[in-house]
Scaffold this active site. Structure first.
Site, PDB file in Angstrom:
ATOM      1  N   LYS A   1      14.445  -6.253  11.541  1.00 13.57           N
ATOM      2  CA  LYS A   1      13.105  -5.903  11.052  1.00 13.57           C
ATOM      3  C   LYS A   1      12.318  -6.084  12.314  1.00 13.57           C
ATOM      4  O   LYS A   1      12.490  -6.993  13.258  1.00 13.57           O
ATOM      5  CB  LYS A   1      12.759  -6.456  10.107  1.00 13.57           C
ATOM      6  CG  LYS A   1      11.773  -5.901   9.346  1.00 13.57           C
ATOM      7  CD  LYS A   1      12.442  -4.787   8.222  1.00 13.57           C
ATOM      8  CE  LYS A   1      11.261  -4.080   7.370  1.00 13.57           C
ATOM      9  NZ  LYS A   1      11.660  -3.271   6.296  1.00 13.57           N
TER      10      LYS A   1
ATOM     11  N   ASP B   1       8.666   1.851   7.984  1.00 13.57           N
ATOM     12  CA  ASP B   1       8.319   0.977   6.978  1.00 13.57           C
ATOM     13  C   ASP B   1       6.993   1.007   6.728  1.00 13.57           C
ATOM     14  O   ASP B   1       6.141   2.201   6.839  1.00 13.57           O
ATOM     15  CB  ASP B   1       8.507  -0.617   7.322  1.00 13.57           C
ATOM     16  CG  ASP B   1       8.743  -1.387   6.265  1.00 13.57           C
ATOM     17  OD1 ASP B   1       9.585  -1.387   5.312  1.00 13.57           O
ATOM     18  OD2 ASP B   1       7.782  -2.212   6.023  1.00 13.57           O
TER      19      ASP B   1
HETATM   20  P1  NDP Z   1       3.822   3.141   3.155  1.00 15.71           P
HETATM   21  O1  NDP Z   1       2.832   2.621   4.295  1.00 15.71           O
HETATM   22  O2  NDP Z   1       4.119   4.489   3.339  1.00 15.71           O
HETATM   23  O3  NDP Z   1       2.966   2.732   1.839  1.00 15.71           O
HETATM   24  C1  NDP Z   1       2.474   1.457   1.396  1.00 15.71           C
HETATM   25  C2  NDP Z   1       1.799   1.644   0.200  1.00 15.71           C
HETATM   26  O4  NDP Z   1       1.719   0.248  -0.259  1.00 15.71           O
HETATM   27  C3  NDP Z   1       0.263   2.117   0.299  1.00 15.71           C
HETATM   28  O5  NDP Z   1      -0.212   2.565  -0.793  1.00 15.71           O
HETATM   29  C4  NDP Z   1      -0.476   0.975   0.576  1.00 15.71           C
HETATM   30  O6  NDP Z   1      -1.761   0.981   0.295  1.00 15.71           O
HETATM   31  C5  NDP Z   1       0.158  -0.068  -0.199  1.00 15.71           C
HETATM   32  N1  NDP Z   1       0.097  -1.497   0.405  1.00 15.71           N
HETATM   33  C6  NDP Z   1       0.565  -1.922   1.663  1.00 15.71           C
HETATM   34  N2  NDP Z   1       0.231  -3.342   1.803  1.00 15.71           N
HETATM   35  C7  NDP Z   1      -0.576  -3.522   0.758  1.00 15.71           C
HETATM   36  C8  NDP Z   1      -0.950  -4.823   0.452  1.00 15.71           C
HETATM   37  N3  NDP Z   1      -1.097  -5.905   1.191  1.00 15.71           N
HETATM   38  N4  NDP Z   1      -1.577  -4.836  -0.629  1.00 15.71           N
HETATM   39  C9  NDP Z   1      -1.811  -3.730  -1.543  1.00 15.71           C
HETATM   40  N5  NDP Z   1      -1.371  -2.552  -1.496  1.00 15.71           N
HETATM   41  C10 NDP Z   1      -0.561  -2.691  -0.184  1.00 15.71           C
HETATM   42  O7  NDP Z   1       4.897   2.234   2.885  1.00 15.71           O
HETATM   43  P2  NDP Z   1       6.445   2.291   2.160  1.00 15.71           P
HETATM   44  O8  NDP Z   1       6.069   3.200   1.174  1.00 15.71           O
HETATM   45  O9  NDP Z   1       7.427   2.819   3.088  1.00 15.71           O
HETATM   46  O10 NDP Z   1       6.834   1.028   1.894  1.00 15.71           O
HETATM   47  C11 NDP Z   1       6.483   0.306   0.755  1.00 15.71           C
HETATM   48  C12 NDP Z   1       7.357  -0.837   0.350  1.00 15.71           C
HETATM   49  O11 NDP Z   1       8.688  -0.487   0.496  1.00 15.71           O
HETATM   50  C13 NDP Z   1       7.334  -1.934   1.479  1.00 15.71           C
HETATM   51  O12 NDP Z   1       7.744  -3.222   0.860  1.00 15.71           O
HETATM   52  C14 NDP Z   1       8.624  -1.588   2.409  1.00 15.71           C
HETATM   53  O13 NDP Z   1       9.012  -2.513   2.959  1.00 15.71           O
HETATM   54  C15 NDP Z   1       9.454  -1.158   1.323  1.00 15.71           C
HETATM   55  N6  NDP Z   1      10.628   0.010   1.680  1.00 15.71           N
HETATM   56  C16 NDP Z   1      10.427   0.888   2.392  1.00 15.71           C
HETATM   57  C17 NDP Z   1      11.311   1.715   2.831  1.00 15.71           C
HETATM   58  C18 NDP Z   1      11.331   3.106   3.545  1.00 15.71           C
HETATM   59  O14 NDP Z   1      11.995   3.865   3.703  1.00 15.71           O
HETATM   60  N7  NDP Z   1       9.959   3.333   3.936  1.00 15.71           N
HETATM   61  C19 NDP Z   1      12.913   1.430   2.393  1.00 15.71           C
HETATM   62  C20 NDP Z   1      13.102   0.277   1.495  1.00 15.71           C
HETATM   63  C21 NDP Z   1      11.782  -0.437   1.202  1.00 15.71           C
HETATM   64  P3  NDP Z   1      -2.951   1.052   1.482  1.00 15.71           P
HETATM   65  O15 NDP Z   1      -2.603   2.485   1.848  1.00 15.71           O
HETATM   66  O16 NDP Z   1      -4.401   0.837   0.934  1.00 15.71           O
HETATM   67  O17 NDP Z   1      -2.283   0.255   2.674  1.00 15.71           O
HETATM   68  O1  2IT Z   2      13.237  -1.728   4.223  1.00 16.18           O
HETATM   69  C1  2IT Z   2      13.813  -0.979   4.576  1.00 16.18           C
HETATM   70  O2  2IT Z   2      15.108  -0.758   4.086  1.00 16.18           O
HETATM   71  C2  2IT Z   2      13.345  -0.122   5.214  1.00 16.18           C
HETATM   72  N1  2IT Z   2      12.007  -0.049   5.736  1.00 16.18           N
HETATM   73  C3  2IT Z   2      14.228   1.173   5.701  1.00 16.18           C
HETATM   74  C4  2IT Z   2      15.105   0.626   6.923  1.00 16.18           C
HETATM   75  C5  2IT Z   2      15.946   1.772   7.775  1.00 16.18           C
HETATM   76  O3  2IT Z   2      16.524   1.205   8.718  1.00 16.18           O
HETATM   77  O4  2IT Z   2      16.040   3.111   7.210  1.00 16.18           O
END
Ligand code: NDP
Ligand code: 2IT
Length: 444
Positions: free
Chosen positions: A126, A166
């Protein structure tokens, strides 16, 4: 003191001030106790657990960049290459002001288990930086991404370490980082996933984490004689994972009544309007107040609060430790049947234990959100083969992978007499695969 307890104490002592990393290790070790104790002498002699909780390599570097006014800024960046026993390091990059080494370590540790559960040949890693893309111009984001990659390029590669997105890193940021890597290395390879469709991205990668979350949730509900159809669903977050989780939940017949961001949340009794949500978040990059302003049925509330909205299914899709014990108590009191984690470690250990004690079906993130990284491997495969698959082909594979992951953790839980404990099932199944590969490869 048992071997498991000794190793946990070592992690706390050697990694001071990294509470999220301690938490991730504590949860996994608690599940592994039965497995380790059955084979303790052999594992201890090989220092297997010490190696499992210690990253193979940790990179820490500064990122200097210049804003549109000529001001120079410096950010702190990290890439933790945690475990390569079953494949090249694989895992996303996070840009958020609260990023620090402990958070990247917890994410890299979790990622290793998640990647093992997919059944695909990828190790865990990561990266991230305390850079905040919010409010920056495209040119500033590009300047930052290019500087970030000017340091990171020497440590990654299609067969070494393959980053992705992420929090705060989507197609725009991946594009700038990939472009700079290609320019420096003079090689066009699948070094990043989550790329745009015109330069090697895969159809379905954008949707993959959210869709996969619902495929796994569906498999978990079915195994317990339940169905998504007609259920009230509460989603937190309004980013990549939340948007496509909400979309698939609606497609499967659920009624999604909330989304949130770090400022507040939307409660929309008429059901979340996905195209409006995409317009606000993906196109205009606005706050959720803009959603509320455009839709009569939507009410905007400042601050936290989604877990107080009555639901059958809760899908935390924002960030770590966003669902605390008091939230779990509220959800249980309101009749919640199932929780599936779209985010990484959104539920605290106390809240998770409360759900398990109260027989709420609980799918941990390292299994439930694995659709994203799995589709990243599909993207890597297409890049190596110089091919691109249709959306339907990718979507069918995501569904197969997610139902396979559920079967895997369900079976692992059953074989250790913990039927229905999918947290233990995920940790045990992930561990077994990594441990076997580590033991076979000797002391490395
Ligand atoms: P994005 O940046 O697209 O969206 C994140 C969302 O979560 C936004 O709405 C953001 O609000 C909110 N957020 C972020 N930090 C905080 C915080 N500290 N407190 C409250 N709200 C918060 O990220 P993703 O959707 O890609 O990721 C979301 C989660 O999913 C994370 O935990 C990530 O690690 C996990 N994940 C992502 C994957 C991917 O492929 N993208 C795969 C697997 C897991 P704001 O805009 O106000 O910051
Ligand atoms: O938390 C996760 O699994 C991700 N942010 C996606 C990782 C990836 O390599 O697609």
């Amino acid at each position: 003191m048992s071997y498991v307890d000794q190793v946990y104490e070592m992690v706390v002592n050697k990694n001071p001030a990294e509470p999220e990393f301690h938490q991730a290790v504590k949860e996994v070790l608690a599940s592994l106790r039965v497995v380790i104790e059955a084979n303790e002498a052999a594992y201890q002699r090989e220092a297997l657990l010490e190696r499992l909780v210690t990253p193979e390599r940790q990179l820490v570097f500064r990122v200097p960049w210049v804003d549109d006014n000529g001001q120079v800024h410096v950010n702190n960046a990290y890439r933790v290459q945690f475990n390569s026993a079953i494949g090249p390091y694989k895992g996303g990059i996070r840009f958020h002001p609260n990023v620090n080494l402990g958070i990247i370590k917890f994410l890299g540790f979790e990622q290793g288990f998640k990647n093992a559960l997919t059944g695909l040949p990828i190790g865990g890693g990561k990266g991230g930086c305390d850079f905040d893309p919010k409010g920056k111009s495209d040119r500033e984001v590009m300047a930052f991404c290019q500087s970030f990659m000017t340091e990171l390029y020497r440590f990654i590669g299609a067969d070494t370490d393959v980053p992705a997105g992420d929090i705060g890193v989507g197609a725009r940021e991946v594009g700038y980082m990939f472009g700079q890597y290609k320019r420096i290395c003079n090689v066009y390879e699948g070094v990043f996933t989550g790329k745009g469709l015109s330069y090697g991205g895969s159809l379905g990668r954008k949707e993959a984490t959210g869709f996969g979350l619902l495929y796994l949730t569906e498999a978990m509900l079915r195994a317990n004689d339940l169905d998504i159809k007609g259920k009230r669903i509460v989603v937190s977050g309004a980013g990549n994972v939340a948007i496509y989780a909400a979309q698939k939940a609606i497609e499967l017949g659920g009624n999604v009544v909330t989304v949130s961001d770090s400022s507040g949340y939307i409660h929309d009794e008429a059901g979340i309007d996905i195209s409006l949500l995409k317009e606000v978040k993906e196109v205009k990059r606005e706050r959720l107040t803009a959603y509320a302003a455009a839709r009569k049925s939507a009410v905007y509330h400042e601050g936290k609060g989604v877990w107080g909205v009555r639901c059958d299914i809760a899908l935390p899709c924002a960030t770590q430790n966003e669902l605390l014990l008091d939230d779990a108590k509220l959800l249980v009191a309101n009749g919640c049947l199932a929780v599936a984690e779209g985010a990484n470690m959104p539920t605290t250990i106390e809240a998770t234990d409360y759900f398990l004690k109260n027989k709420v079906l609980f799918a941990p993130g390292k299994a439930a959100n694995a659709g994203g990284v799995s589709t990243s491997v599909l993207e890597m495969s297409q890049n190596s083969a110089r091919l691109s698959w249709t959306f339907a082909e990718v979507d069918t594979r995501i569904k197969q992978i997610m139902t396979g992951i559920f079967a895997n953790l369900d079976n692992a839980a059953k074989s250790y007499g913990m039927d229905g404990n999918y947290v233990a099932g995920a940790n045990i199944a992930g561990f077994q695969k990594i441990a076997e590969a580590m033991m076979a490869q000797g002391v490395v």
